[in-house]
Write a protein that holds these residues in place. Sequence first.
Motif, mmCIF file in Angstrom:
data_model
loop_
_atom_site.group_PDB
_atom_site.id
_atom_site.type_symbol
_atom_site.label_atom_id
_atom_site.label_comp_id
_atom_site.label_asym_id
_atom_site.label_seq_id
_atom_site.Cartn_x
_atom_site.Cartn_y
_atom_site.Cartn_z
ATOM 1 N N LEU A 9 5.904 -1.824 -94.187
ATOM 2 C CA LEU A 9 6.013 -0.730 -93.235
ATOM 3 C C LEU A 9 4.825 -0.299 -93.194
ATOM 4 O O LEU A 9 4.565 0.214 -91.907
ATOM 5 C CB LEU A 9 7.473 0.032 -93.728
ATOM 6 N N MET A 10 3.924 0.021 -94.053
ATOM 7 C CA MET A 10 2.879 0.812 -93.972
ATOM 8 C C MET A 10 1.476 -0.319 -93.886
ATOM 9 O O MET A 10 0.421 0.490 -93.513
ATOM 10 C CB MET A 10 2.463 1.712 -94.961
ATOM 11 N N GLN A 11 1.697 -1.401 -93.611
ATOM 12 C CA GLN A 11 0.745 -2.217 -93.385
ATOM 13 C C GLN A 11 -0.314 -2.112 -92.230
ATOM 14 O O GLN A 11 -1.651 -2.168 -92.285
ATOM 15 C CB GLN A 11 1.258 -3.749 -93.240
ATOM 16 N N ARG A 12 0.413 -1.595 -91.194
ATOM 17 C CA ARG A 12 -0.529 -1.552 -89.874
ATOM 18 C C ARG A 12 -1.537 -0.303 -90.114
ATOM 19 O O ARG A 12 -2.606 -0.240 -89.324
ATOM 20 C CB ARG A 12 0.219 -1.138 -88.745
ATOM 21 N N TYR A 13 -1.237 0.553 -91.071
ATOM 22 C CA TYR A 13 -2.146 1.714 -91.397
ATOM 23 C C TYR A 13 -3.337 1.546 -92.373
ATOM 24 O O TYR A 13 -4.198 2.381 -92.349
ATOM 25 C CB TYR A 13 -1.245 3.060 -91.916
ATOM 26 N N ASP A 14 -3.021 0.363 -92.932
ATOM 27 C CA ASP A 14 -4.293 0.028 -94.015
ATOM 28 C C ASP A 14 -5.287 -0.615 -93.530
ATOM 29 O O ASP A 14 -5.408 -1.176 -92.684
ATOM 30 C CB ASP A 14 -3.323 -0.783 -95.276
ATOM 31 N N PHE A 290 -3.087 11.614 -82.487
ATOM 32 C CA PHE A 290 -2.318 11.753 -83.812
ATOM 33 C C PHE A 290 -0.790 11.559 -83.340
ATOM 34 O O PHE A 290 -0.440 11.655 -82.185
ATOM 35 C CB PHE A 290 -2.357 13.420 -84.040
ATOM 36 N N ARG A 291 -0.114 11.016 -84.519
ATOM 37 C CA ARG A 291 1.493 10.634 -84.417
ATOM 38 C C ARG A 291 1.911 11.116 -85.724
ATOM 39 O O ARG A 291 1.649 10.239 -86.887
ATOM 40 C CB ARG A 291 1.609 9.211 -83.890
ATOM 41 N N ASN A 292 2.698 12.033 -85.861
ATOM 42 C CA ASN A 292 3.420 12.513 -86.975
ATOM 43 C C ASN A 292 4.874 12.825 -86.850
ATOM 44 O O ASN A 292 5.404 12.956 -85.851
ATOM 45 C CB ASN A 292 2.635 13.899 -87.234
ATOM 46 N N VAL A 293 5.527 12.785 -88.235
ATOM 47 C CA VAL A 293 6.939 13.207 -88.157
ATOM 48 C C VAL A 293 7.449 13.626 -89.572
ATOM 49 O O VAL A 293 6.565 13.380 -90.755
ATOM 50 C CB VAL A 293 7.921 11.822 -87.918
ATOM 51 N N ILE A 294 8.304 14.487 -89.574
ATOM 52 C CA ILE A 294 8.984 14.742 -90.832
ATOM 53 C C ILE A 294 10.604 14.756 -90.381
ATOM 54 O O ILE A 294 10.949 15.140 -89.486
ATOM 55 C CB ILE A 294 8.524 16.402 -91.206
ATOM 56 N N ARG A 310 -3.991 8.469 -85.444
ATOM 57 C CA ARG A 310 -4.036 7.346 -84.484
ATOM 58 C C ARG A 310 -2.792 7.636 -83.354
ATOM 59 O O ARG A 310 -1.915 8.175 -83.451
ATOM 60 C CB ARG A 310 -3.783 5.816 -85.081
ATOM 61 N N ASN A 311 -2.994 6.878 -82.145
ATOM 62 C CA ASN A 311 -2.185 7.021 -80.886
ATOM 63 C C ASN A 311 -1.031 6.137 -81.150
ATOM 64 O O ASN A 311 -0.060 6.305 -80.237
ATOM 65 C CB ASN A 311 -3.030 6.790 -79.642
ATOM 66 N N ASP A 312 -0.914 5.202 -82.125
ATOM 67 C CA ASP A 312 0.129 4.043 -82.179
ATOM 68 C C ASP A 312 0.201 3.518 -83.402
ATOM 69 O O ASP A 312 -0.934 3.426 -83.976
ATOM 70 C CB ASP A 312 -0.270 3.202 -81.273
ATOM 71 N N PRO A 313 1.385 3.584 -83.970
ATOM 72 C CA PRO A 313 2.652 3.539 -83.433
ATOM 73 C C PRO A 313 3.319 5.028 -83.715
ATOM 74 O O PRO A 313 3.093 5.877 -84.384
ATOM 75 C CB PRO A 313 3.476 2.386 -84.429
ATOM 76 N N GLU A 314 4.294 4.975 -82.844
ATOM 77 C CA GLU A 314 5.319 6.146 -83.116
ATOM 78 C C GLU A 314 6.070 6.109 -84.445
ATOM 79 O O GLU A 314 6.602 5.159 -84.832
ATOM 80 C CB GLU A 314 6.309 6.399 -82.008
#
Length: 333
Positions: A9-14, A290-294, A310-314
């Motif tokens: 799930l977190m691979q795209r950010y690594d 930036f893309r964030n969520v809580i 980053r602008n993507d992904p949501e």
Amino acid sequence: MPQAELDRLMQRYDGDVPGASLLVLRDGEAVMRRGYGRSDLERSVETGPATAYRLASVSKQFTAAAVLLLAQGGKLAIDDPVRKWLPSLPREDEAITLRHLLTHTSGLIDYEDLMAEPYDGQIRDAGVLALLEQEHRLYFAPGSAYRYSNGAYALLSLIVERASGMAYPEFLRERIFRPLNMHDTLAYVEGGPAVPHRAWGYSEIDGRWQRTDQSSTSAVLGDGGIYSTIDDLARWDAALYDDRLLSDASRALAFGPQVEVTGEGYEAHYGFGWRITGETLWHSGETIGFRNVIVRWPKRHLTVVLLSNRNDPEPYRTALEIGALFQRGGSPP
């Protein structure tokens, strides 16, 4: 918790890319707290729990909390007319109340659509008011419909200033951030205190990550100008379970389904700075770079925070999947 599934799930950010910081809280304890990727590509700075991101619309819950604190202290009332505090607004706005601003039911015209193209510099909260002072239209009669409004929260920040006698960043610092030991959180104003461990925003353009940290609306504070870290948001989350900051009545207002959300592609209600979907309380934040969520499951004492530069992904669906991984048995939330 399957580590392989979380890694997927977190691979795209690594790696050597704009990254993210991930926090998972269960029963008040951080069961996942780490960074992925880079907060600054040019200097190859790795992200971590102390990295501070521009929260964008996740900021709205703090603006709403500021209004509720002032209501608790008798400085204003939730059903005050907006023109009591901002009398320069046109007469067409006289039926709008603070409740309408908090719940996106004011009918105010989007201030972004009123800005000149191209806009010279950056607009601030007072500039939003100046635009709306000249606007005599409304989308609908106040209270009759829902339409998400950044301008409403810009006006709320100005009302916080007038009711408290303090600048909005100062009020947040003295009444929310310092009492909760959120020392790396601030409403950022250029020329004011610097953002510690600041993440810079990026967008993928023509196959390359390019810095896109600021836009013409990035200096508006009430709707999206707060920077914070996952560690500070853990302290914020803890305070939402008791009355150290907000009373039971105030939290009931903030977390209560005040109005049905329409036109946003999912089933939800809106409280004061929070969306409510099933058993979750949540809010996303999107701005240039930036893309964030809580996402909070209060009955399960489970919270997922995912902040990215980053602008993507949501990240909303990713946060829901991560929440499902960390449940103790049962079906996904």
